[in-house]
Design a protein around this motif. Structure first.
Motif, short mmCIF file in Angstrom:
data_model
loop_
_atom_site.label_atom_id
_atom_site.label_comp_id
_atom_site.label_asym_id
_atom_site.label_seq_id
_atom_site.Cartn_x
_atom_site.Cartn_y
_atom_site.Cartn_z
N PRO A 74 0.71 -1.20 -0.07
CA PRO A 74 -0.01 -0.04 -0.06
C PRO A 74 0.86 1.27 -0.13
CG PRO A 74 -1.06 -1.56 1.63
CD PRO A 74 0.54 -2.18 1.08
N GLY A 75 0.40 2.15 -0.94
CA GLY A 75 1.24 3.46 -0.91
C GLY A 75 2.53 3.53 -1.55
N SER A 76 2.96 2.38 -2.34
CA SER A 76 4.29 2.02 -2.78
C SER A 76 4.34 2.69 -4.45
CB SER A 76 4.78 0.95 -2.77
OG SER A 76 4.02 -0.13 -3.52
N GLY A 77 5.31 2.83 -4.75
CA GLY A 77 5.71 3.04 -6.33
C GLY A 77 5.06 1.89 -7.25
N HIS A 78 5.42 0.79 -6.54
CA HIS A 78 4.90 -0.49 -7.26
C HIS A 78 3.46 -0.32 -7.20
CE1 HIS A 78 9.01 -1.66 -6.42
NE2 HIS A 78 8.77 -2.85 -6.97
N GLN A 79 2.54 -0.26 -6.27
CA GLN A 79 1.25 -0.12 -6.55
C GLN A 79 0.70 0.98 -7.44
OE1 GLN A 79 -1.13 1.77 -3.04
NE2 GLN A 79 -2.44 -0.03 -3.09
N LEU A 80 1.42 2.14 -7.45
CA LEU A 80 1.19 3.25 -8.34
C LEU A 80 1.27 2.66 -9.91
CD1 LEU A 80 0.31 6.06 -8.61
CD2 LEU A 80 2.56 6.94 -8.56
N ALA A 81 2.37 2.15 -10.11
CA ALA A 81 2.74 1.52 -11.12
C ALA A 81 1.55 0.50 -11.93
CB ALA A 81 3.92 0.85 -11.53
N TRP A 82 1.16 -0.31 -10.95
CA TRP A 82 0.12 -1.29 -11.19
C TRP A 82 -1.17 -0.69 -11.49
CZ3 TRP A 82 0.61 -5.94 -12.85
CH2 TRP A 82 1.62 -6.85 -12.46
N ALA A 83 -1.49 0.77 -10.77
CA ALA A 83 -2.78 1.43 -11.00
C ALA A 83 -2.65 1.99 -12.39
CB ALA A 83 -2.74 2.38 -9.73
N ARG A 84 -1.53 2.48 -12.77
CA ARG A 84 -1.64 3.01 -13.93
C ARG A 84 -1.77 2.18 -15.52
NH1 ARG A 84 3.74 7.07 -12.19
NH2 ARG A 84 2.39 8.64 -11.34
N ALA A 85 -1.05 1.10 -14.84
CA ALA A 85 -1.27 -0.16 -15.82
C ALA A 85 -2.73 -0.61 -15.97
CB ALA A 85 -0.48 -1.38 -15.65
N LEU A 86 -3.36 -0.50 -14.81
CA LEU A 86 -4.88 -0.93 -14.59
C LEU A 86 -5.79 0.09 -15.66
CD1 LEU A 86 -7.28 -2.55 -13.56
CD2 LEU A 86 -7.24 -0.86 -11.71
N ALA A 87 -5.27 1.33 -15.36
CA ALA A 87 -6.01 2.36 -16.21
C ALA A 87 -5.94 2.14 -17.82
CB ALA A 87 -5.63 3.63 -15.92
N THR A 88 -4.63 1.74 -18.16
CA THR A 88 -4.41 1.35 -19.41
C THR A 88 -5.16 0.51 -20.07
OG1 THR A 88 -2.29 2.55 -19.37
CG2 THR A 88 -2.47 1.16 -21.07
N ALA A 89 -5.08 -0.81 -19.10
CA ALA A 89 -5.87 -1.90 -19.57
C ALA A 89 -7.26 -1.62 -19.78
CB ALA A 89 -5.36 -2.99 -18.55
N ALA A 90 -7.97 -0.93 -18.68
CA ALA A 90 -9.31 -0.65 -18.64
C ALA A 90 -9.97 0.07 -19.55
CB ALA A 90 -9.67 -0.22 -17.32
N ALA A 91 -9.11 0.80 -20.47
CA ALA A 91 -9.47 1.50 -21.54
C ALA A 91 -9.87 0.61 -22.76
CB ALA A 91 -8.58 2.60 -22.09
N HIS A 92 -9.24 -0.58 -22.76
CA HIS A 92 -9.51 -1.61 -23.78
C HIS A 92 -10.72 -2.70 -23.44
CE1 HIS A 92 -6.23 -0.27 -26.42
NE2 HIS A 92 -5.83 0.28 -25.14
N ASP A 93 -11.11 -2.77 -22.08
CA ASP A 93 -11.96 -3.85 -21.75
C ASP A 93 -12.59 -3.31 -20.54
OD1 ASP A 93 -12.96 -6.10 -20.06
OD2 ASP A 93 -11.68 -7.31 -21.53
N GLU A 94 -14.06 -3.47 -20.62
CA GLU A 94 -14.80 -2.80 -19.70
C GLU A 94 -15.14 -3.78 -18.59
OE1 GLU A 94 -18.74 -2.19 -21.51
OE2 GLU A 94 -19.01 -4.41 -21.98
N GLY A 95 -14.37 -5.05 -18.19
CA GLY A 95 -14.60 -5.73 -17.45
C GLY A 95 -14.48 -5.48 -15.77
#
Length: 840
Positions: free
Chosen positions: A637-658
């Motif tokens: 929680p609160g780490s740079g790794h979490q932030l990197a994953w969150a940004r990757a999630l946003a990119t992935a979610a632009a292509h799939d509404e799941g």
């Protein structure tokens, strides 16, 4: 409006001009007092040039200026008729010694070229800054726009009172108008510099002062940003890195920093990462982190600070004669930035990022049909503009790392020191540097140069083992003779599912096949330490070991080289994209280096869009979306790794509404929300844009986010999110706006283009493919190169056929070379996508 022919400058004509003329000084006076008035689209600019002419070579010349109008031309006290075509002012009747004054009207820029004007939506304040490289100082002042005509510049600027007014040198006088509405600032004269690295900035910038000293030398430091960003400016770290860099370069170059003060200013709507104007370095505001940021982002900023600082010697003190030798500054700065970051700052893993990210840029660029040698053949300015690329920067830097291994570090730095001393404030070519390196190393640097700097292409290195157990390294490079490499190979044993290093072997190879004394091993990693520039392949045994135990490699650089090898194999169609994605899904969650994690996640997303077979893409996208969702919740929680994953999630979610409902819950603060996730404005916008692209965000909801974040970044993100909605009319409007709306700033144009292409919805945007090819040639002729480049690259159709692009290239063989190069490169990228997808 200037013609393309007159705005472009050729190597041959500028060489003739510098042979005939010797420039001594330039005084530039800018009247920016009406800059806050939106109706004032121009500013008065007056330049006086002092130069000698060799009348046996020329009794006339031209002065470069791209502006609204030239009011007056005065040569040696005599007024001349104005002969101006929008780019060149013709001047006849030169004497042996000349004083030439030109009064004109420059145009405030909204494209980031010349004198850019920005109005902050937060407080309505106006900010100005200049950006010139390679040839936009002529948008602000009349000048000789070529790097080998250096001058001592003196600037006088009239500006609103209360503004910070900055230039390359410190102010020596400041006069306030009687009505307290304006001020006149006079700056000290510069040492000899080229026009493209002069600079002016003006506005109510926030300022932080500091200093650096070493021995008898003391340098004043300044850090600047817009007032509305002041709360986010972490000046302490920026200053610390700056001081560490000045220590490092002063010691290693043994040449004191020559430019007086050292100001660094973060500016809005900037087209580049940064620019090395001596005494006033400009940076993109992306380096002012408005919210949560990863250590990788801080490392990237430090690297850029140090890259620009290296230019104070490589580029500013000693400057290439023409853009052929652009590498003499950019390759060195890229190498020195990584070296200084690794050795002088807390970012000791800087070479990991270089190996995995910067070199990936070089490898991709070097495989295009338009690749060029590091020492390029640059015939004109349009070609120069496009050569600020992965070859000149990252390949050149990687090759320099190999050069250091070849001649030795001590000899390399001693050669650099002699180069600075012998050519200070002058202009050089490749040979000037080679002479110094040969003297200090005693090695055949010219042969090395011919193999590395004067050829194209990237070699692929692989390990082979014959039936008798003899091992050899093979080298393949398309269309070129194999190069000599000095490298290392690391061998690992797989013990109880742990990869354990057995040893590292130094190797010199040459030719297509070199027998080597390497033991068989579960993992043989070529180019350990990343000393050379080459793609490396993993043999079958090594790939199997990586697939089972990559996370047990405890050296980040080794993991970076493995990840790089895997990615290059995917791009070349030798490793199926789905297999690569399985490796990413397994090992990305345990990757401890956040820079590597960020790169690996970006490569995974790119593979999904470009290299996964069509029949598998939907299933792979859903799996990838679930991986990124899990990654956000599993990360600390609160780490740079979490932030990197969150940004990757946003990119992935632009292509799939799941995960649309889950993302909405995160935004609303309801339901299952990741503990510790910093939901700052930038991440909120990424998630809102993802919902918009899949049709799960209404215009009202997007507007509500702008109400939360009514900043310049918020306005730009709002434009992109609105244009991302999967509605035919919305995408149609974005398309037409991008091509025809001249009021769009460079940032707003980029946002419109990004929104138009969001999620790659070919069903919505494929209808415009033919129109793209109908528009691009006229666009290249009528828009600035920066804007035209955004349109040509950003709107290139990613169709399932090459027919349209091939037809355009055939029918437009006479188009400007720079435009043909861009289209050719895009065609090659598309062909690679189709080839790799088809081979899955």
């Amino acid at each position: 409006m200037s013609s393309n022919a007159s705005a472009n400058l050729s190597r041959s004509e500028t060489a003739d001009r510098s042979a005939a003329l010797t420039l001594h000084s330039a005084h530039v006076e800018l009247d920016l007092r009406r800059a806050q008035d939106a109706a004032a689209t121009t500013f008065l600019t007056t330049t006086t040039l002092e130069f000698d002419a060799d009348l046996s070579l020329a009794d006339s010349t031209w002065i470069d200026f791209i502006g609204d109008k030239v009011e007056q031309v005065t040569l040696n006290g005599t007024s001349l008729p104005v002969r101006y075509d929008g780019a060149r002012i013709q001047v006849a009747g030169l004497a042996a010694s000349n004083s030439l004054t030109i009064v004109g009207n420059g145009v405030y820029s909204r494209s980031g070229e010349g004198l850019h004007r920005f109005v902050d939506p937060v407080d309505g304040e106006t900010y100005l800054y200049t950006q010139y490289e390679p040839a936009d100082s002529r948008r602000v002042m009349a000048c000789f726009e070529q790097p080998d005509m250096k001058a001592r510049f003196t600037f006088t600027v009239h500006a609103p009172d209360g503004w910070q007014v900055l230039s390359n040198q410190s102010a020596v006088a400041r006069h306030h108008a009687a009505d307290a509405a304006s001020q006149t600032v006079e700056f000290a004269q510069t040492l000899p510099i080229s026009s493209y690295i002069t600079a002016v900035a003006a506005g109510p910038y926030h300022r932080v002062d500091a200093a650096w000293s070493r021995g008898d030398q003391s340098v004043e430091l300044g850090v600047f940003c817009r007032a509305s960003l002041a709360e986010h400016l972490d000046a302490v770290e920026i200053i610390e890195v700056t001081q560490q860099g000045l220590d490092f370069f002063t010691e290693n170059f043994d040449y004191p920093y020559p430019w007086g003060k050292y100001d660094q200013i973060f500016v809005p709507e900037y087209n580049l990462g940064a620019m090395e104007n001596p005494g006033l370095v400009t940076f993109t505001e992306a380096y002012v982190f408005r919210g949560a940021s990863t250590d990788s982002q801080h490392e990237g900023r430090a690297n850029t600070i140090l890259h620009e600082m290296a230019h104070m010697w490589f580029g500013d003190l000693v400057t290439m004669r023409w853009w052929d030798d652009l590498w003499l500054k950019e390759s060195f700065a890229d190498y020195m930035g990584a070296l200084a970051a690794a050795e002088a700052t807390r970012f000791s893993d800087a070479w990991v990022t270089f190996a995995n990210r910067r070199k990936a840029w070089a490898y991709a660029q070097d495989q295009l049909p338009t690749t060029h040698p590091v020492v390029a053949d640059i015939v004109d300015l349009e070609a120069a503009k496009l050569n600020f690329d992965g070859i000149t920067y990252a390949k050149g830097a990687a090759v320099l790392k190999q050069l250091v291994a070849f001649v030795g570090r001590d000899a390399f730095f001693e050669g650099a020191r002699r180069y600075f001393t012998r050519h200070e404030f002058g202009n050089t070519t490749l040979d000037d540097l080679l002479v110094q390196l040969e003297e200090t190393s005693g090695r055949d640097v010219r042969a090395w140069s011919k193999a590395w700097l004067e050829t194209t292409g990237v070699a692929t290195l692989a390990i082979e083992t014959d039936a008798a157990g003899q091992r050899a390294i093979t080298q393949t490079i398309s269309g070129q003779q194999p190069r000599p490499h000095r490298l290392a190979a690391a061998v690992y044993d797989l013990v109880n599912n742990q990869l354990l290093l057995r040893g590292v072997h130094d190797i010199d190879i040459a030719g297509e096949r070199t027998a080597v004394d390497l033991p068989e091993a579960d993992l043989t990693l070529l180019n350990a330490g990343d000393l050379t520039y080459a793609k490396v392949r993993l043999d079958a045994s090594s790939l199997a070991a990586v697939e089972s135990s990559l996370d047990t490699l405890d050296d980040a650089l080794a993991r970076g080289i493995v990840w790089s090898s895997l990615w290059n194999a995917v791009r070349d169609g030798e490793l199926p994209a789905s297999r690569f994605l399985r490796i990413v899904r397994r090992f990305a969650p345990t990757e401890s280096n956040v820079g590597l994690l960020t790169s690996v996640l970006a490569n995974g997303a790119f593979a999904l869009s470009h290299y996964v077979a069509d029949a598998c893409r939907a299933e792979e996208r859903r799996s990838w979306l679930d991986t990124t969702w899990s990654g956000v919740f599993a990360a600390e929680p609160g780490s740079g790794h979490q932030l990197a994953w969150a940004r990757a999630l946003a990119t992935a979610a632009a292509h799939d509404e799941g995960r649309a409902d889950g993302i909405r819950a995160i935004l609303d603060g309801t339901g299952d929300t990741p503990a510790g996730l910093s939901l700052d404005a930038d991440l909120r916008w990424m998630l809102v844009a993802a919902l918009a692209a899949t049709g799960h965000a209404t215009p009202e909801e997007i507007d509500d986010q702008l109400t939360r974040d009514a900043t310049s970044s918020g306005v730009t993100a709002h434009i992109e999110a609105l244009a991302s909605r999967p509605v035919q009319g919305v995408r149609d409007a974005a398309w037409h706006s991008a091509w025809t709306d001249r009021s769009l700033t460079n940032d707003h144009l980029a946002a419109t283009i990004s929104g138009f292409g969001a999620a790659g919805r070919r069903d919505l945007i494929g209808r415009f493919d033919a129109e793209y090819f109908e528009r691009i040639r006229e666009t290249w002729q009528t828009r600035s190169i920066e804007i035209a480049r955004k349109l040509v690259l950003g709107l290139f159709p990613a169709s399932d056929s090459l027919d349209l692009v091939d037809a355009w290239l055939k029918e437009n063989a006479d188009a400007p070379g720079a435009l043909v190069r861009l289209v050719t490169e895009q065609r090659d990228n598309l062909a690679r996508d189709l080839r790799v997808r088809g081979g899955q």
